[in-house]
Design an enzyme around this catalytic site. Structure first.
Site, PDB file in Angstrom:
ATOM      1  CD  GLU A  79      -0.026   4.172  -0.902  1.00 30.16           C
ATOM      2  OE1 GLU A  79      -0.853   3.879  -0.125  1.00 30.16           O
ATOM      3  OE2 GLU A  79       0.191   5.228  -1.664  1.00 30.16           O
TER       4      GLU A  79
HETATM    5  C1  ACM Z   1       2.542   7.441   1.501  1.00 31.98           C
HETATM    6  O1  ACM Z   1       1.910   7.901   2.089  1.00 31.98           O
HETATM    7  N1  ACM Z   1       1.881   6.720   0.317  1.00 31.98           N
HETATM    8  C2  ACM Z   1       4.020   7.523   1.272  1.00 31.98           C
END
Ligand code: ACM
Length: 674
Positions: free
Chosen positions: A315
């Site tokens: 992310e």
């Molecule tokens: C995640 O759930 N951002 C690895």
């Protein structure tokens, strides 16, 4: 002839009775019950023989104390040591060699119980630890006391990487949470604790090299290095590896509070209190970033002995990179086409550092990039396709997609999610790159008080998927066994059952909890990430003490009611009607009582209309039951009118939803004309 038939019936009957004795989780590979029992008595003694690691003596001692604790028997032994004589011991553990707590170590074992003795044989002491847990699950009782049934069990894991990730950052999870969960993991034969140690909301480990990391990035909530060593020892004693995760280059706000120079945009930074994907990201173009990470990762590489170190990598939204002219110029100069490639450049630099410090790299599936060598391990979270793609391209991988226990999905969903499904199109060589999986306990919506209830017992179902043969997939039997194991897990101090009523007591402020419990027993928190999109803005410091937090992720009452209704509708002559009527009566009358409770408990008033809807729905269900029992039909107009009640009841309140609606609707449908 008659005798032979009678004997055959007797044998079949007894096999049936023995076959019922499989209250294990995870289910062992091969179990053969025979007639007879090994009886536990106050003369019971254990001994360990062969070349075992000290951890096997400690585990045998713990097992002995657990047997005493459950049976109330006053055994003559206190501790089991290498000096404990085999003579007189009726429970013998034979171990060939000391194991190493690392990926792929032999964890197989064999148990042979006869009426005279119990023998547990293992190649390494890790197999011994797994076998001791199986034996503790084998303990039974009858009118004559406690016993192990006569049995032979041969067992080994299907996957070598069976993990639980605990996020200790979003909400701080202190030592006792980690320790009791390590015991829970050991009980279901899991062998990897993945600690998510740094986040936007907190930096949770002491760094002696860069103390501003934990001093300024943690609100004082971090593990000292001494505590980390204590966790490592506790895990090692249970045959569990510990993988530290330092998430980078995104999810790094808490690093930047003390070290803004690492960031891709000027500070100052403060610890993040909101949830979501945040912008702060490390600057991958500055040599000083790598000099810092070399020193920091070198320090952590020494602290954590496992060869694997997790660098996160998930992310990264790239916003700070897009807005930074120097980073854009760097990309242009180096012909780096996009942010994913820039992250691969960063990851390759980190890989060199990790390699220098003797570590292998694991990361979330965003680290998959053509520029990355095959030596890294991919943790698939966005979809199983990333695991398949990794295996095809030559990377080892583990599955977490489908094991996100923070999403409040049923155990059956996680249970049937297989790292290597039966219809997998992968070749054998590709399948062999899939090492297993990890349940993930993300901590936005949990605190030390509720975290166990989100991890257990559903993680036991995941543990079975990762340990037991692929064809062990009977969902009904899994639920039956999971409830038994759930109670046993409490033995380790896990709070997944006991905190429920404690939370209900707080919610009702010293009043009778029963009316509230009747309601909360049949609600579940809304699924996936819906809690964040229902008009309540959660922060790290918000209360996580409401009814939605007390509610369990999977209402076993609702599951049981659904099954009972199903059985009743299939064969109304069965005696299920009374239990269904009792439930419906209870729910119909509950609202009036709960309203009284609410007067002095404003905190539960957010469920007032939901409670009213449960009452209305139950009243309609009772009318349907009356008609069904009288073998009469209600007219279609009645059924049509009830649709408004059903639709009202379906709406979540207090970010929780009623789980008994489908069962009651089935009764209504069966009771009314088309
Ligand atoms: C995640 O759930 N951002 C690895």
């Amino acid at each position: 002839m008659k005798k032979i038939v009678a004997l055959a019936i007797l044998i079949l009957w007894s096999i049936g009775a023995w076959a019922n004795n499989t209250d294990f989780m995870p289910m062992p590979e091969k179990i053969t019950f025979q007639e007879g029992n090994f009886r536990l008595d106050a003369n019971f003694k254990m001994a360990v023989q062969g070349s075992a690691h000290p951890r096997l003596y400690d585990a045998a001692t713990r097992a002995l104390h657990r047997l005493a604790g459950r049976s109330g028997l006053f055994f003559p032994q206190d501790v089991i040591t290498p000096q404990t004589p085999a003579e007189g011991a009726r429970f013998l553990v034979y171990c060939q060699k000391a194991g190493r707590v690392e990926l792929g170590e032999n964890e197989s074992y064999e148990i042979v119980v006869t009426p005279q003795k119990v023998e547990l044989s293992c190649i390494t002491d890790l197999g011994g630890l797994r076998g001791l847990e199986t034996l503790l699950q084998l303990l039974r009782a009858d009118e004559n006391g406690y016993y192990f049934p006569v049995v032979t069990i041969q067992d080994k894991p299907r996957f070598p990487w069976r993990g639980l990730m605990i996020d200790v950052c979003r909400h701080w999870m202190p030592m006792e949470v980690i320790k009791r969960n390590l015991d829970g993991m050991a009980a279901v034969k899991m062998n990897v604790l993945h600690l998510h140690l740094s986040e936007d909301q907190g930096f949770r480990v002491e760094s002696k090299v860069f103390p501003k990391l934990h001093q300024l990035g943690s609100d004082g909530h971090y593990f000292t290095q001494e505590q980390i060593r204590e966790i490592l020892a506790y895990a090692d004693a249970r045959g569990i590896r510990v993988i530290p995760e330092f998430d980078m280059p995104g999810h790094t706000t808490a690093w930047f509070v003390g070290h803004p120079e690492l960031a891709s945009a000027p500070g100052p930074y403060t610890i993040e209190r909101r949830w979501g994907v945040m912008d702060p990201t490390m600057d991958p173009t500055k040599e000083s970033t790598y000099a810092f990470l070399d020193k920091f990762l070198g320090e952590m590489a020494k602290l954590f002995p496992d060869p694997y170190l997790h660098i996160g990598g998930d992310e990264n939204n790239g916003k700070q990179w897009n807005q930074n002219a120097a980073i854009q110029a760097f990309m242009k100069k180096k012909n780096i086409p996009d942010n994913h490639a820039l992250q691969a450049y960063f990851n390759n630099r980190i890989l060199k550092i990790l390699t220098k410090h003797g570590k292998k790299m694991v990361g979330w599936d965003e680290i998959l990039h053509p520029d990355m060598p095959k030596t890294i391990m991919i943790q698939s979270w966005r979809g199983p396709k990333f695991l398949v793609e990794s295996a095809r391209k030559g990377y080892t991988g583990i599955l977490s997609n489908g094991y996100y226990i923070d999403l409040i999905q049923p155990a059956s969903f996680h249970y049937l999610n297989d790292p290597v499904p039966a219809d997998s199109a992968l070749t054998d060589a590709e399948k062999a790159r899939i090492m297993g999986g990890e349940a993930t306990s993300w901590a936005e919506l949990v605190t030390p008080e509720t975290v166990d209830s989100r991890i257990w017992p559903r993680t036991a179902a995941i543990a079975e998927r990762l340990w037991s043969p692929a064809n062990v997939r009977d969902v009904e039997d899994m639920y039956r066994r999971m409830e038994i194991i759930s109670f046993q897990l409490e033995e380790h101090g896990l709070t997944h059952i006991k905190n429920y009523e404690m939370m209900l007591r707080r919610l009702t402020a010293n009043q009778d909890i029963r009316p509230l419990k009747n309601l909360v027993d049949v609600i579940e928190p809304v699924k996936i990430y819906q809690r964040h999109s229902q008009g309540v803005k959660y922060f790290s410091h918000s209360p996580y003490t409401r009814a939605v937090d007390a509610a369990r992720p999977e209402s076993m009452t609702a599951r049981w009611v659904a099954k009972t209704v199903e059985a009743f509708l299939q064969d109304p002559a069965q005696a299920n009607a009374e239990t269904i009527m009792a439930c419906l009566n209870k729910w119909r009358d509950n609202h009036a009582q709960l309203q009284q409770t609410m007067i002095k408990s404003p905190v539960i008033r957010e469920l007032e209309s939901l409670s009213q809807d449960l009452s209305d729905l139950a009243a309609a269900g009772l009318k349907a039951m009356d008609a069904l029992l009288a073998e009469q039909k209600l007219d279609a107009g009645w059924r049509y009118e009830q649709q408004a009640v059903i639709e009202r009841a379906k709406k979540p309140r207090g970010q929780a939803e009623l789980m008994i609606i489908p069962a009651v609707v089935k009764l209504m449908d069966a009771a009314s004309t088309e």
